[in-house]
Scaffold this motif. Structure first.
Motif, PDB file in Angstrom:
ATOM      1  N   SER A  85       1.124  -1.030  -0.007  1.00 30.85           N
ATOM      2  CA  SER A  85       0.050   0.355  -0.173  1.00 30.85           C
ATOM      3  C   SER A  85       0.583   1.221   0.100  1.00 30.85           C
ATOM      4  O   SER A  85       0.428   2.504  -0.741  1.00 30.85           O
ATOM      5  N   SER A  89       0.640   3.775  -3.071  1.00 33.51           N
ATOM      6  CA  SER A  89      -0.051   4.555  -2.705  1.00 33.51           C
ATOM      7  C   SER A  89       1.103   6.255  -2.509  1.00 33.51           C
ATOM      8  O   SER A  89       0.584   7.385  -3.684  1.00 33.51           O
ATOM      9  N   SER A 146      -5.105   0.219  -2.411  1.00 34.73           N
ATOM     10  CA  SER A 146      -5.358   1.686  -2.206  1.00 34.73           C
ATOM     11  C   SER A 146      -6.597   1.906  -2.157  1.00 34.73           C
ATOM     12  O   SER A 146      -7.242   1.398  -2.523  1.00 34.73           O
ATOM     13  N   SER A 147      -6.299   3.068  -2.330  1.00 34.95           N
ATOM     14  CA  SER A 147      -7.782   4.126  -2.060  1.00 34.95           C
ATOM     15  C   SER A 147      -8.057   5.667  -2.487  1.00 34.95           C
ATOM     16  O   SER A 147      -6.621   5.933  -2.574  1.00 34.95           O
ATOM     17  N   ASN A 150      -6.420   7.886  -0.116  1.00 33.23           N
ATOM     18  CA  ASN A 150      -5.097   7.916   0.576  1.00 33.23           C
ATOM     19  C   ASN A 150      -4.589   9.089  -0.356  1.00 33.23           C
ATOM     20  O   ASN A 150      -3.891   9.252  -0.158  1.00 33.23           O
ATOM     21  N   ILE A 151      -5.002   8.070  -1.626  1.00 39.37           N
ATOM     22  CA  ILE A 151      -4.013   8.930  -2.802  1.00 39.37           C
ATOM     23  C   ILE A 151      -4.223  10.520  -2.733  1.00 39.37           C
ATOM     24  O   ILE A 151      -2.947  11.559  -2.541  1.00 39.37           O
ATOM     25  N   PHE A 199      -2.487   1.312   7.320  1.00 41.80           N
ATOM     26  CA  PHE A 199      -2.789   0.484   6.467  1.00 41.80           C
ATOM     27  C   PHE A 199      -2.336  -0.821   7.919  1.00 41.80           C
ATOM     28  O   PHE A 199      -2.753  -1.164   7.647  1.00 41.80           O
TER      29      PHE A 199
ATOM     30  N   GLY B  23      -0.155   2.717  -9.554  1.00 44.53           N
ATOM     31  CA  GLY B  23      -1.354   2.582  -9.170  1.00 44.53           C
ATOM     32  C   GLY B  23      -2.210   2.895  -9.717  1.00 44.53           C
ATOM     33  O   GLY B  23      -3.053   2.437  -9.333  1.00 44.53           O
TER      34      GLY B  23
END
Lengths: 289, 302
Positions: A85, A89, A146-147, A150-151, A199, B23
């Motif tokens: 993650s 990220s 990831s999400s 988060n980014i 995380f 990503g």
């Protein structure tokens, strides 16, 4: 200004004390039961201070193979998940923090859209299945790598770093990877610490994806196992259906509550470190460009 | 001069695309490919024929879904849980924020915040475990009910107790955490306003009513609209754990239904239909909520 306590202050302090007590009491009770012989807690002759102390529950759990395996699985999943993650990220957020990057807006839109629309449980399951990930740790780790949130948070942190730093490094002849590794990352310790902890908590708490993606229960992390151990006493599942019949047969309230406590132990241990950062981290998410 | 230092040509830019690649691939594979799976809502999926070759059935799955009484039960249960969260959990969070904000003793404030934030980080399974220790058949509450009142209650296996327990869990776990955003908004209020009010002879309660609450009004409105926008999303993990065959009348929500139909009965097409209904309806609600926020002169979420 001198602080003079009025009746108003007193009432507020009393109410907040009551609320805090309501949060703490369950913990104290869980701890007390886990250190009491099963007979005591069934008779209910104590509440937060055990009458007789015993470590039976803990020594039993620390000798139960199923339980130890699940702890091991949780550790593996947490380490794998946290590292992956962080990598996914940070790299993506860093690239997206560069305003000069052509295609940046499109990529941001692609990511942002996943916040408001998603395929849902079954399509996700089919993707994981078709990738052949069922029964591997990757099934738990990869889909949660990831999400969008988060980014966005990490990206806004990178954007707050002065751009002239990069430029100075570039003049000195550093490549882009070198700049990220030797200039940006050392400056980003607070955000990296925050997300490492986030995380870790997330993967340690992972429950549902383990239930649906891991048929092989010897790969189960601690949360689904804990659920079974607890559900037996609520008659939600029968002891025969449990992963480990022997473990189920020996379940007293002390063993169950000891398991609850052990399942939250890492969280309680990282919490003091987490607490230093999270309020800021949570607020960052609401800052817009 | 400054511009020249920025990478502009592709041979200078590729490191950034390389960094973005993992990503982006992650988002495409685990977020966008599933979206394409929604196509199965219009097909009769057969595992032997695969996704592409399964026969089209048009809107049959949707007709079937809206035609059953299940639809109304799911809608009712889902919305009721959201509504209860809205009228109990949400105001509770605001009141807790106001209380914390009024604490003048800094140490006390910090300690109590540390305490009320903690449960947010526990897993739902742990919360479920604690719930059982208290409300389960051999839990402490039933023990005292038996001792003092000569009776016990099937908290976990009855329809009446399901909703109160869900709300109570939600408050215990997240109300403290929910105060963060309000406390930040409260910190932004100009202290001079309070000074002025004090000079004018306002009581603490009056300044809460006339200064504090208006000061966080826009935060309240935005969060309220966000919650309305997500009213079809019940907290699935929480409900999944708390549900059982004896409270299914009130606990069955869209997500749970999708789980049962799809992953237990392997009826992928129908489960995807239900899931898709939820996703699309949620999208409309979120976009609508955002639009409403802007109409009310707020900034909106996007």
């Amino acid at each position: 200004m001198k602080l003079r306590a009025t009746w108003f202050d007193t009432i507020i302090v009393v109410i907040i004390c009551l609320i805090s007590l309501l949060v703490i009491l369950p913990f104290l009770y869980i701890i007390a039961v886990s250190f009491s012989p099963p007979g005591d807690s069934m008779a209910g002759n104590f509440f937060i201070w055990p009458k007789h102390w015993t470590l039976d529950a803990y020594s039993y759990l620390l000798n139960a193979n199923t339980f130890l395996t699940s702890v091991k699985n949780s550790v593996i999943i947490t380490v794998m998940g946290t590292l992956l993650s962080l990598f996914v990220s940070i790299t993506l957020a860093y690239a997206l923090s560069k305003k000069f990057l052509p295609g940046r807006r499109t990529m941001l839109l692609v990511i942002f859209f996943t916040m408001i629309f998603h395929g849902g449980m079954i399509p996700n399951y089919l993707v994981v299945k078709n990738l052949g990930l069922i029964d591997s740790y990757w099934a738990v780790v990869l889909p949660a790598a990831s999400s969008a949130f988060n980014i966005m948070v990490i990206r806004s942190f990178f954007q707050s770093l002065p751009e002239s730093l990069d430029e100075a490094a570039r003049i000195d002849g550093a490549g882009e990877f070198r700049i990220l590794y030797s200039v940006v990352l050392p400056l980003s310790k607070p955000i990296i610490a925050t997300f490492t902890l986030f995380f870790m908590v997330q993967f340690w708490n992972e429950f549902f994806s383990a239930v649906i993606y891991l048929n092989d229960t010897s790969r189960w992390p601690i949360q689904p196992l804990l659920r079974q151990m607890v559900a037996i006493s609520a008659s939600n599942i029968s002891a025969e259906a449990a992963v480990d019949a022997q473990l189920a047969a020996n379940l007293g309230p002390n063993v169950q509550n000891a398991a609850i406590l052990l399942a939250m132990l890492p969280i309680v241990m990282v919490y003091p470190f987490l607490q230093k950062y999270f309020a800021k981290g949570a607020m960052l998410g609401s800052i817009k460009e | 001069m400054q511009r020249a230092l920025r990478p502009k040509r592709f041979h200078q830019l590729w490191p950034f695309y390389l960094l973005a690649a993992p990503g982006i691939i992650y988002f495409l594979v685990f977020h966008y490919i599933p979206m394409s799976g929604l196509i199965l809502a219009f097909k009769e999926y057969s595992p032997f024929k695969g996704m592409m070759n399964s026969p089209w059935v048009g809107l049959d799955n949707f007709r079937q879904f809206f035609g059953t009484s299940d639809f109304y039960m799911l809608l009712k249960n889902t919305l009721l849980i959201s509504l209860l969260n809205l009228v109990i959990y949400f105001p509770f969070t605001i009141i807790l924020s106001l209380l914390l904000n009024e604490v003048r003793l800094k140490v006390f404030k910090r300690v109590s915040q540390t305490i009320v934030y903690l449960p947010h980080f526990l897993s739902w399974v742990v919360i479920y475990g604690i719930t059982i220790s208290f409300f389960g058949p051999s839990g402490v509450i039933n023990h005292y009910l038996g001792q003092w009142f000569d009776g016990s209650a099937g908290f976990l296996v009855s329809n009446e107790w399901f909703r109160p327990l869900i709300i109570f869990q939600a408050i215990w776990k997240d109300a403290g955490w929910g105060t963060i955003i309000f406390l930040a908004a409260l910190a932004g209020i100009n202290p001079e306003q309070y000074e002025a009010a004090k000079v004018d002879g306002a009581s603490r309660l009056q300044s809460i009513w006339h200064i504090t609450l208006p000061g966080i009004k826009s935060t309240i409105v935005i969060l309220l609209l966000l919650r309305l926008g997500s009213s079809l999303d019940s907290n699935f993990m929480q409900i999944f754990l708390m549900t059982n065959s004896l409270n299914l009348d009130v606990s069955n929500v869209f997500d749970l239904f999708v789980y049962h139909v799809g992953l237990e009965q392997f009826n992928y097409s129908f489960a995807i239909t239900v899931g898709m209904f939820k996703s699309v309806a949620s999208l409309i609600l979120v976009v609508g909520a955002n639009y409403a926020a802007k109409l009310m002169g707020e900034e909106g979420i996007f």
